[in-house]
Write an enzyme that holds these catalytic residues in place. Structure first.
Site, PDB file in Angstrom:
ATOM      1  N   LYS A 154       0.524  -1.157  -0.098  1.00 60.06           N
ATOM      2  CA  LYS A 154       0.085   0.290  -0.412  1.00 60.06           C
ATOM      3  C   LYS A 154       0.907   1.164  -0.077  1.00 60.06           C
ATOM      4  O   LYS A 154       2.300   1.209   0.682  1.00 60.06           O
ATOM      5  CB  LYS A 154      -0.985  -0.330   1.000  1.00 60.06           C
ATOM      6  N   ASP A 177      -7.096   4.350  -4.298  1.00 60.10           N
ATOM      7  CA  ASP A 177      -7.129   3.871  -3.449  1.00 60.10           C
ATOM      8  C   ASP A 177      -8.346   5.803  -2.883  1.00 60.10           C
ATOM      9  O   ASP A 177      -8.203   6.484  -4.063  1.00 60.10           O
ATOM     10  CB  ASP A 177      -7.114   3.591  -2.183  1.00 60.10           C
TER      11      ASP A 177
END
Ligand code: NDP
Ligand code: 2IT
Length: 447
Positions: free
Chosen positions: A127, A167
């Protein structure tokens, strides 16, 4: 009720990461659900799989300087957490939001490792992101930020190494600017990002995938009770990518979505958010980049300033905004109002106190790492298409996505059955994801 061994690993994690509450929350939930696996099989303890699993393989933190429209230098902080590459290249989104810090990205990276394992596709977990706030910035400012961010990030990623995606705060526009800069720096056109535009290597259904997948997962959970989405009143939070396509799929399956939200408040539309109203939301959020309040003004419905949708009477809840958006009090309101299903489009939207109540009431609760895995799964399908240099049709990708969500549900159910934890999808998802990654780490030796 965890074993001494799991407790001692958790203690070490807490000491080492004392200032990372979100990361500790995610790790605690997973480790506490793995007890029966460790009891049944000593090899995981012997090979120190847990100790390795909770430590990211690599964390990159970097300066992101960029020029705003006034010609003033701004400085943000950039991150990429390359958490685990046991079963494939690191894969996971980029979050652009002022709240971004190491704790949030490590929780997201840790969840991503297990989520990606559930997709059936060969993807490790990672991430990234920045504390840059895209809100109120012009397209040119966003472009200059993205170019600067990618200038450093490009040294650490690659189509077979680490493949970022969208995201919160990162959608098609940002992926475009980042892809353009990567291509320019490296002089190669490769599938180094997913969520790309359709004209330049993107996959059909990727924008829809997380929301569609979350509703497909809900449908699978309902099937176990001989029920369907038909006629279900659904509370949805968020109004971004995941929320929008959650509403679209709820409508397609005969349910009725009655709420959406953003950080300013919630709209409650008793009559349902129809396809026409949803088109307004998509334009509002993707083109005009406005506030959800405008929906209430246009369609004359209730707006709850600063509020969340969890006091709305509903059959199903689809939290699709951000972490910890349903706390213990919210969960109680949902359950008291008769909510029978929660499918998490967002990552870790329910606090431990909320989850405790869902489990006690034995409602159908699909945790994020299972329910929202359709997004990254379709990113995996985008990578496959890029490798083959061809593009599947909308129907083909949607059918594969649907098949993957069914497979994720089946893996959860199988683990629930094997470990005798009926009704507990948290245990099912955590165990099924863990076993795949853990067995692979053992195969690879001490790395
Ligand atoms: P978007 O940026 O498209 O939308 C985010 C939405 O959530 C916006 O409505 C935003 O409101 C709201 N929101 C974000 N942060 C907060 C906050 N701190 N408080 C209140 N509201 C907030 O993001 P996505 O739809 O892509 O992501 C939503 C969730 O889904 C996230 O948890 C993400 O990690 C998860 N997810 C996303 C996937 C994807 O493919 N995009 C895949 C799997 C999970 P506002 O605009 O006012 O900030
Ligand atoms: O949380 C997630 O799974 C995502 N933001 C999507 C990641 C991806 O690589 O598509």
């Amino acid at each position: 009720m965890s074993s001494d061994y799991i407790k001692s690993v958790l203690e070490t994690v807490k000491k080492r990461n004392a200032n990372e509450p979100e990361f500790l929350q995610a790790v605690t939930e997973v480790l506490e659900s793995l007890d029966p696996v460790f009891e049944k099989n000593k090899k995981y303890e012997n090979y120190k799989v847990l100790e390795r699993l909770v430590e990211p393989e690599r964390q990159i933190i970097f300066r992101v300087p960029w020029l705003d429209d006034k010609g003033v230098i701004q400085v943000n902080r950039g991150f990429r957490i390359q958490f685990n590459s046991a079963i494939g290249p690191y894969k996971g989104g980029i979050r652009l939001h002022p709240s971004v810090n190491i704790s949030i990205l490590k929780f997201l990276g840790f969840e991503q490792v297990l989520k990606n394992a559930l997709t059936t596709l060969p993807m490790g977990g990672g991430k990234g992101g920045s504390d840059f706030d895209p809100k109120g910035k012009t397209d040119n400012e966003v472009m200059r930020f993205c170019q600067s961010f990618m200038t450093e990030l490009s040294k650490h990623i690659g189509a077979d190494t680490d493949v970022p995606a969208g995201d919160i705060g990162t959608g098609g526009r940002e992926i475009g600017y980042m892809f353009g800069q990567y291509k320019r720096l490296r002089n190669e056109f490769v599938g180094v990002l997913t969520g790309k535009g359709l004209k330049w290597g993107g996959s059909l259904i990727r924008p829809e995938a997380t929301g569609y997948g979350s509703v497909y997962f809900a449908e699978e959970m309902l099937k176990t009770k001989n029920d369907t989405m038909k006629g279900k009143i659904c509370a949805v939070s968020g109004s971004g990518n995941v929320a929008q396509y959650t509403v679209e799929k709820i409508n397609q399956l005969g349910g009725k979505a009655v709420s959406l939200s953003d950080s300013s408040g919630t709209i409650y539309d008793k009559d349902g958010i129809t396809a026409e109203k949803l088109a307004f939301v998509m334009d509002l959020k993707e083109v005009r980049r406005g506030r959800i309040k405008e929906y209430a003004e246009k369609f004359k419905c209730e707006f709850i300033a600063g509020g969340k949708p969890w006091n709305i009477k509903c059959d199903c809840a689809f939290p699709s905004a951000t972490q910890n958006e349903i706390d213990g009090k919210d969960a109680k309101m949902l359950l008291d109002n008769g909510c029978k299903l929660v499918s998490e489009g967002a990552n870790m939207p329910s606090t431990p106190e909320a989850i405790e109540q869902y489990l006690a009431k034995k409602i159908l609760y699909g945790p994020g790492k299972a329910a929202n895995a359709g997004g990254v799964a379709t990113s995996g399908l985008e990578m496959s298409q890029n490798s083959m240099r061809l593009a599947w049709t909308r129907e083909e990708v949607d059918a594969k996505l649907h098949g993957i969500m069914i497979a994720i549900h089946t893996q959860c159910r199988n683990a629930m059955k094997e470990y005798n934890t009926p009704d507990n999808y948290v245990m099912g998802a955590n165990i099924a994801g863990f076993v795949k990654v853990a067995d692979t780490m053992i195969d690879h030796g001490c790395v």
